[in-house]
Every structure is written in structure tokens, then in C-alpha cells.
Write an enzyme that holds these catalytic residues in place. Structure first.
Site, PDB file in Angstrom:
ATOM      1  N   ARG A 125       0.812  -1.237   0.000  1.00 26.22           N
ATOM      2  CA  ARG A 125       0.000   0.000   0.000  1.00 26.22           C
ATOM      3  C   ARG A 125       0.834   1.272   0.000  1.00 26.22           C
ATOM      4  NH1 ARG A 125      -3.255  -2.868   3.924  1.00 26.22           N
ATOM      5  NH2 ARG A 125      -4.911  -3.956   2.803  1.00 26.22           N
ATOM      6  N   LYS A 162       2.451  11.703 -10.428  1.00 27.93           N
ATOM      7  CA  LYS A 162       1.517  10.913 -11.249  1.00 27.93           C
ATOM      8  C   LYS A 162       2.236   9.641 -11.680  1.00 27.93           C
ATOM      9  CE  LYS A 162      -1.654  14.162 -13.448  1.00 27.93           C
ATOM     10  NZ  LYS A 162      -2.025  14.791 -14.732  1.00 27.93           N
ATOM     11  N   GLU A 188       8.045  19.104 -24.037  1.00 21.02           N
ATOM     12  CA  GLU A 188       7.418  19.347 -22.723  1.00 21.02           C
ATOM     13  C   GLU A 188       7.942  20.651 -22.112  1.00 21.02           C
ATOM     14  OE1 GLU A 188       4.893  17.677 -21.579  1.00 21.02           O
ATOM     15  OE2 GLU A 188       5.094  15.512 -21.865  1.00 21.02           O
ATOM     16  N   LYS A 216       6.360  23.405 -12.691  1.00 19.71           N
ATOM     17  CA  LYS A 216       5.559  22.238 -12.319  1.00 19.71           C
ATOM     18  C   LYS A 216       5.422  22.150 -10.804  1.00 19.71           C
ATOM     19  CE  LYS A 216       4.384  17.552 -13.192  1.00 19.71           C
ATOM     20  NZ  LYS A 216       4.435  16.387 -14.037  1.00 19.71           N
ATOM     21  N   GLU A 243      -4.957  17.219  -9.162  1.00 26.91           N
ATOM     22  CA  GLU A 243      -5.597  17.708 -10.391  1.00 26.91           C
ATOM     23  C   GLU A 243      -7.096  17.946 -10.217  1.00 26.91           C
ATOM     24  OE1 GLU A 243      -3.896  16.195 -14.092  1.00 26.91           O
ATOM     25  OE2 GLU A 243      -5.870  16.411 -14.989  1.00 26.91           O
ATOM     26  N   ARG A 266      -3.955  22.034 -12.194  1.00 25.82           N
ATOM     27  CA  ARG A 266      -2.964  21.057 -12.682  1.00 25.82           C
ATOM     28  C   ARG A 266      -3.328  20.543 -14.070  1.00 25.82           C
ATOM     29  NH1 ARG A 266       0.215  16.105  -9.623  1.00 25.82           N
ATOM     30  NH2 ARG A 266       1.335  15.463 -11.492  1.00 25.82           N
ATOM     31  N   ASN A 319      -1.646  19.505 -18.925  1.00 21.30           N
ATOM     32  CA  ASN A 319      -1.998  18.554 -19.985  1.00 21.30           C
ATOM     33  C   ASN A 319      -2.219  19.236 -21.328  1.00 21.30           C
ATOM     34  OD1 ASN A 319      -1.996  16.132 -18.472  1.00 21.30           O
ATOM     35  ND2 ASN A 319      -3.881  16.797 -17.501  1.00 21.30           N
ATOM     36  N   HIS A 372      -2.061  17.200 -24.455  1.00 22.20           N
ATOM     37  CA  HIS A 372      -1.992  15.778 -24.108  1.00 22.20           C
ATOM     38  C   HIS A 372      -3.212  14.972 -24.528  1.00 22.20           C
ATOM     39  CE1 HIS A 372       1.569  17.009 -22.028  1.00 22.20           C
ATOM     40  NE2 HIS A 372       1.783  15.811 -21.509  1.00 22.20           N
ATOM     41  N   HIS A 381      -2.181  11.918 -26.479  1.00 22.21           N
ATOM     42  CA  HIS A 381      -2.449  10.555 -26.003  1.00 22.21           C
ATOM     43  C   HIS A 381      -3.288   9.781 -27.024  1.00 22.21           C
ATOM     44  CE1 HIS A 381      -1.770  11.510 -21.415  1.00 22.21           C
ATOM     45  NE2 HIS A 381      -0.647  11.418 -22.100  1.00 22.21           N
ATOM     46  N   HIS A 414       6.193   9.965 -26.915  1.00 23.42           N
ATOM     47  CA  HIS A 414       5.271  10.805 -26.144  1.00 23.42           C
ATOM     48  C   HIS A 414       5.506  12.299 -26.398  1.00 23.42           C
ATOM     49  CE1 HIS A 414       2.690  12.081 -22.862  1.00 23.42           C
ATOM     50  NE2 HIS A 414       3.684  12.826 -22.402  1.00 23.42           N
TER      51      HIS A 414
HETATM   52  P1  NAD Z   1      11.221   6.649 -22.236  1.00 23.79           P
HETATM   53  O1  NAD Z   1      11.166   6.437 -20.790  1.00 23.79           O
HETATM   54  O2  NAD Z   1      10.632   5.616 -23.121  1.00 23.79           O
HETATM   55  O3  NAD Z   1      12.732   6.901 -22.673  1.00 23.79           O
HETATM   56  C1  NAD Z   1      13.017   7.129 -24.013  1.00 23.79           C
HETATM   57  C2  NAD Z   1      14.173   6.264 -24.512  1.00 23.79           C
HETATM   58  O4  NAD Z   1      15.406   6.846 -24.104  1.00 23.79           O
HETATM   59  C3  NAD Z   1      14.212   4.827 -24.002  1.00 23.79           C
HETATM   60  O5  NAD Z   1      14.550   3.999 -25.076  1.00 23.79           O
HETATM   61  C4  NAD Z   1      15.330   4.826 -22.970  1.00 23.79           C
HETATM   62  O6  NAD Z   1      15.973   3.568 -22.870  1.00 23.79           O
HETATM   63  C5  NAD Z   1      16.271   5.854 -23.543  1.00 23.79           C
HETATM   64  N1  NAD Z   1      17.080   6.573 -22.563  1.00 23.79           N
HETATM   65  C6  NAD Z   1      16.646   7.126 -21.423  1.00 23.79           C
HETATM   66  N2  NAD Z   1      17.626   7.828 -20.848  1.00 23.79           N
HETATM   67  C7  NAD Z   1      18.718   7.691 -21.626  1.00 23.79           C
HETATM   68  C8  NAD Z   1      20.027   8.197 -21.555  1.00 23.79           C
HETATM   69  N3  NAD Z   1      20.412   9.050 -20.607  1.00 23.79           N
HETATM   70  N4  NAD Z   1      20.911   7.812 -22.510  1.00 23.79           N
HETATM   71  C9  NAD Z   1      20.527   6.982 -23.509  1.00 23.79           C
HETATM   72  N5  NAD Z   1      19.274   6.513 -23.650  1.00 23.79           N
HETATM   73  C10 NAD Z   1      18.376   6.868 -22.711  1.00 23.79           C
HETATM   74  O7  NAD Z   1      10.489   8.022 -22.646  1.00 23.79           O
HETATM   75  P2  NAD Z   1      10.319   9.430 -21.947  1.00 23.79           P
HETATM   76  O8  NAD Z   1      10.108  10.368 -23.046  1.00 23.79           O
HETATM   77  O9  NAD Z   1      11.372   9.693 -20.948  1.00 23.79           O
HETATM   78  O10 NAD Z   1       8.967   9.265 -21.115  1.00 23.79           O
HETATM   79  C11 NAD Z   1       7.724   9.118 -21.742  1.00 23.79           C
HETATM   80  C12 NAD Z   1       6.725   8.604 -20.739  1.00 23.79           C
HETATM   81  O11 NAD Z   1       6.562   9.549 -19.680  1.00 23.79           O
HETATM   82  C13 NAD Z   1       5.354   8.363 -21.305  1.00 23.79           C
HETATM   83  O12 NAD Z   1       4.890   7.107 -20.895  1.00 23.79           O
HETATM   84  C14 NAD Z   1       4.512   9.456 -20.691  1.00 23.79           C
HETATM   85  O13 NAD Z   1       3.167   9.080 -20.577  1.00 23.79           O
HETATM   86  C15 NAD Z   1       5.181   9.648 -19.384  1.00 23.79           C
HETATM   87  N6  NAD Z   1       4.950  10.949 -18.753  1.00 23.79           N
HETATM   88  C16 NAD Z   1       4.509  10.964 -17.476  1.00 23.79           C
HETATM   89  C17 NAD Z   1       4.312  12.162 -16.831  1.00 23.79           C
HETATM   90  C18 NAD Z   1       3.901  12.187 -15.393  1.00 23.79           C
HETATM   91  O14 NAD Z   1       3.559  13.266 -14.891  1.00 23.79           O
HETATM   92  N7  NAD Z   1       3.952  11.078 -14.695  1.00 23.79           N
HETATM   93  C19 NAD Z   1       4.557  13.366 -17.504  1.00 23.79           C
HETATM   94  C20 NAD Z   1       5.008  13.310 -18.813  1.00 23.79           C
HETATM   95  C21 NAD Z   1       5.208  12.088 -19.429  1.00 23.79           C
HETATM   96  N1  GLY Z   2       2.261  15.744 -16.881  1.00 26.72           N
HETATM   97  C1  GLY Z   2       1.055  16.296 -16.373  1.00 26.72           C
HETATM   98  C2  GLY Z   2       0.984  16.325 -14.904  1.00 26.72           C
HETATM   99  O1  GLY Z   2       1.889  15.921 -14.205  1.00 26.72           O
HETATM  100  O2  GLY Z   2      -0.011  16.738 -14.372  1.00 26.72           O
END
Ligand code: NAD
Ligand code: GLY
Length: 370
Positions: free
Chosen positions: A126, A148, A190, A232, A242, A246, A250, A253, A257, A275
Site C-alpha cells: 500500500r 503521477k 514538454e 511544475k 488535479e 494542474r 496537460n 496531451h 495521447h 510521447h
Molecule cells: P522513455 O522512458 O521511453 O525513454 C526514451 C528512450 O530513451 C528509451 O529507449 C530509454 O531507454 C532511452 N534513454 C533514457 N535515458 C537515456 C540516456 N540518458 N541515454 C541513452 N538513452 C536513454 O520516454 P520518456 O520520453 O522519458 O517518457 C515518456 C513517458 O513519460 C510516457 O509514458 C509518458 O506518458 C510519461 N509521462 C509521465 C508524466 C507524469 O507526470 N507522470 C509526464 C510526462 C510524461
Molecule cells: N504531466 C502532467 C501532470 O503531471 O499533471
């Protein structure tokens, strides 16, 4: 990248934590060790990041805390891994480690690793601690901050998850030196979002420095990360769950999405927008819809298009995606209320707002191929 001193951004609210941004933090176990309350640490990473940084982080941590029981879990890189099945594997790894309630999950990677590990940390017993160690620009400026966490299901992105603030965020800017150029650009999308949604001055700064940011200028990237995190942090401290503002984070997004879900989640070897790229297209669609609805001028839409293009980001929906299918995906967005589309649109650069009950016919016009 040349060395610069670490920057700190504080995130307030009921569960305060700090974001530390600087070069070389992965090799310095002190910051991470200070976050570990118990004996068990699970390091989660992906197949792209683990070979580069996992052993280094583990050694740094164990040098400071040789008493810790440290496990590792590595998932295949790519959005296609952000699944309930992979979530289950992280949970199994925690069970194998014998992790107790004072355990710490460390998310070493991009947003995929961060969202998945954070969700596992939210659910194990939990809720145990999660330290985010973002290695993509996108994760440093967005996904590691704010708590998130989620996985995707075939019906849509991030539909299963929880709010679970991290115990700390440790962003080693040296990691950006190995990031593929395409992923750097995705992160810049972003960054643009923060200017577009609420800070016209930052938007101007990004226009001025687009070339240098794209070229990986380390001082400018560190400044862009800190300014993005400050934006942020301020918003999530005021609205962690949110309930209101907040949602502005998005911007782009709901469209993005829908594109990601409709095209199939990206994975190595599969041609699909990632993304950040989908968010770039989505922001421009939101701007175009705002112009169509008479909320904003075409001039501001054009400025956004020009900045995204200067950052070599896509601005059009990939060929072959059907407008009706995309609209169908948008109907499952988490911001919608009572089955009505609720979108983040804008009055112009720096002036985003949530618009309830958006006319679907107007949305369809911007989803049509141009
Ligand atoms: P990702 O995590 O898929 O990373 C992208 C690629 O880069 C991967 O292949 C990874 O292996 C590679 N990589 C990462 N760091 C590296 C480095 N330093 N050197 C070499 N390669 C590296 O993609 P992302 O763009 O980081 O994240 C996208 C995700 O984040 C989506 O799922 C999205 O929905 C999520 N997201 C979440 C929030 C949130 O608030 N939680 C906000 C924005 C995005
Ligand atoms: N990436 C959108 C949020 O964190 O609310």
C-alpha cells in the site's frame, strides 16, 4: 557537457520533496542514500539505460550504504513496456527482495521507468518510497515531478495509476550526453509546454535559445530544466490531485495521447511518434482549435508552430490516423466529465485554460488531414 553546480527546486504541499539538478549526481551516492529509510532498495531501469548507468548508481549507493539489500529489475525500453504485465514483474521483484514497508524503489530512466516504478511503489504494501532518478530530458522536466504514476492499457494511455509523490528527484544532467537526439527533442516539447501554457517570457527565451538547446548546450539545458521544474512544482504543490489548475499541464496531451494510443505504443523498431513528439503535435492541434473557436489569434498558433519546427519536432498528425478514431480515443481522456470533452486550450501564448464541453464537430475539423 561541462560541469555546473547543482540547482535545487523545492516542491511544497503535504508531501514536500526536493529536485536536485546537476552534473555527476549518479556517481554520488550521498543524495540517494539520504533518501533510503530501510534496508531494501529495488533499482528499476530499462534495457537502454541499465547498461549505461545502473552499475554506476548501484556502486555509488553501496559505497555509502554497504549494509543495504539491493535488487535490480530491468524492463525492455519503450512505451510498449508500460503495462500491467511489467508492473506485475516489478511487484514480483519487490517480493523476491523481501522488501518491507520502509523499502525504496529507485526509478532510473525516462518517463516509462518512472511511471511504472512509481506505480509499483504506490501499490507495494500500500505504498513505499520512490526516488526518481530521471535520465531523459522529458523525465527531468515533467514525469519525475508531481507524483503521477501509471501504466497504459490497450484502451488508452495512463488509464491505470495512482498519485504517489516521490521522496526525492535526483536529475544528473550528465546523463543527457548519451540521450539520442530524438529523445532530447521530445523532452524539449514538454519544456515548450510550460512557456505555452503559462509563461510567455519563458516562451520568448526558448525561441531565442532554440538552436543552442537543440545542440545540447549544458548550461542552457540545466536552466530550462530548473525553470520547467519550478513551474511544475508550483502547480502541483497547489493542486496535487488535479482538481483544478494542474489540468493545464496537460496542454496538448488529450490529442497527443489519442495519437499515441491509436498508432500503437512506441517500441524499438516500431515507427511511431514517442510521447514528446505526440505532445508537440497535440499542442499545435490545441492551438489550432483555439483559433477555430475564436479564442486566440492565428498569429500565436503560428509562433508555436515556428518554435516546434525550430526544435525539429513534428507538427502534423501522422498519415493514416482516422479523425473519428482519434476522437473516439479522446472521449476516454481522464479530464472529461459526464461524457463531454474537456480540453486544455489557450487564449494565446502563456494563457492556457480548461474549456468544458468542447464541440466535437470543431474538434473533428482540426483532426482532418491538411
Ligand atoms: P522513455 O522512458 O521511453 O525513454 C526514451 C528512450 O530513451 C528509451 O529507449 C530509454 O531507454 C532511452 N534513454 C533514457 N535515458 C537515456 C540516456 N540518458 N541515454 C541513452 N538513452 C536513454 O520516454 P520518456 O520520453 O522519458 O517518457 C515518456 C513517458 O513519460 C510516457 O509514458 C509518458 O506518458 C510519461 N509521462 C509521465 C508524466 C507524469 O507526470 N507522470 C509526464 C510526462 C510524461
Ligand atoms: N504531466 C502532467 C501532470 O503531471 O499533471
Amino acid at each position: 557537457m561541462t560541469p555546473h553546480s547543482p540547482l535545487q527546486v523545492a516542491v511544497g504541499g503535504a508531501h514536500p520533496y526536493s529536485i536536485t539538478i546537476g552534473p555527476g549526481l549518479l556517481a554520488d551516492g550521498q543524495a540517494l542514500a539520504a533518501c533510503v529509510r530501510g534496508r531494501h532498495v529495488l533499482l528499476v531501469s530499462d534495457s537502454g539505460v541499465a547498461p549505461l548507468y545502473l552499475a554506476k548508481l548501484r556502486a555509488a549507493l553501496q559505497q555509502v550504504r554497504p549494509d543495504l539489500l539491493v535488487g535490480e529489475h530491468v524492463l525492455p525500453a519503450g512505451e510498449a513496456s508500460k503495462t500491467l504485465a511489467e508492473f506485475g514483474r516489478v511487484i514480483e521483484a519487490l517480493a523476491t527482495l523481501g522488501a518491507t514497508r520502509d523499502a525504496c524503489v529507485v526509478a532510473l530512466g525516462g518517463g516509462v521507468v518512472g511511471d511504472l516504478s512509481g506505480f509499483a511503489a504506490a501499490c507495494w504494501m500500500r505504498g513505499v518510497d520512490c526516488v526518481q532518478v530521471p535520465t531523459t530530458l522529458l523525465a527531468m522536466v515533467d514525469s519525475s515531478v508531481g507524483g503521477k504514476t501509471a501504466v497504459d492499457i490497450p484502451a488508452g494511455k495512463n488509464l491505470v495509476g495512482a498519485f504517489h509523490p516521490p521522496r526525492a528527484v535526483i536529475a544528473d544532467t550528465l546523463a543527457l550526453s548519451t540521450l539520442p537526439a530524438r529523445e532530447l527533442r521530445a523532452g524539449l516539447a514538454e519544456v515548450v509546454k510550460y512557456g505555452a501554457l503559462g509563461d510567455a517570457t519563458f516562451f520568448d527565451w526558448l525561441q531565442q535559445h532554440a538552436g543552442a538547446l537543440l545542440a545540447g548546450d549544458s548550461a542552457l539545458l540545466a536552466e530550462a530544466i530548473a525553470r520547467s521544474c519550478a513551474h511544475k512544482a508550483a502547480i502541483v504543490a497547489r493542486d496535487p490531485f488535479e482538481k483544478g489548475e494542474r489540468a493545464l499541464l496537460n496542454l496538448g496531451h488529450t490529442f497527443g495521447h489519442a495519437i499515441e494510443t491509436e498508432q500503437g505504443y512506441s517500441a524499438p523498431g516500431r515507427e511511431a511518434l514517442n510521447h514528446g513528439e505526440a505532445v508537440a503535435v497535440g499542442m499545435l492541434l490545441a492551438a489550432r482549435l483555439s483559433t477555430t473557436l475564436g479564442m486566440a489569434t492565428a498569429a500565436d498558433e503560428q509562433r508555436l508552430r515556428a518554435l516546434l519546427q525550430a526544435l525539429q519536432l513534428p507538427v502534423e498528425i501522422p498519415a493514416g490516423l482516422e479523425p473519428q478514431a482519434l476522437l473516439g480515443r479522446m472521449r476516454l481522456d481522464k479530464k472529461n466529465v459526464a461524457g463531454r470533452l474537456r480540453l486544455v486550450l489557450w487564449r494565446g501564448i502563456g494563457q492556457a485554460e480548461v474549456v468544458p464541453d468542447v464541440d466535437e464537430a470543431a474538434v473533428l475539423t482540426v483532426l482532418e488531414p491538411r
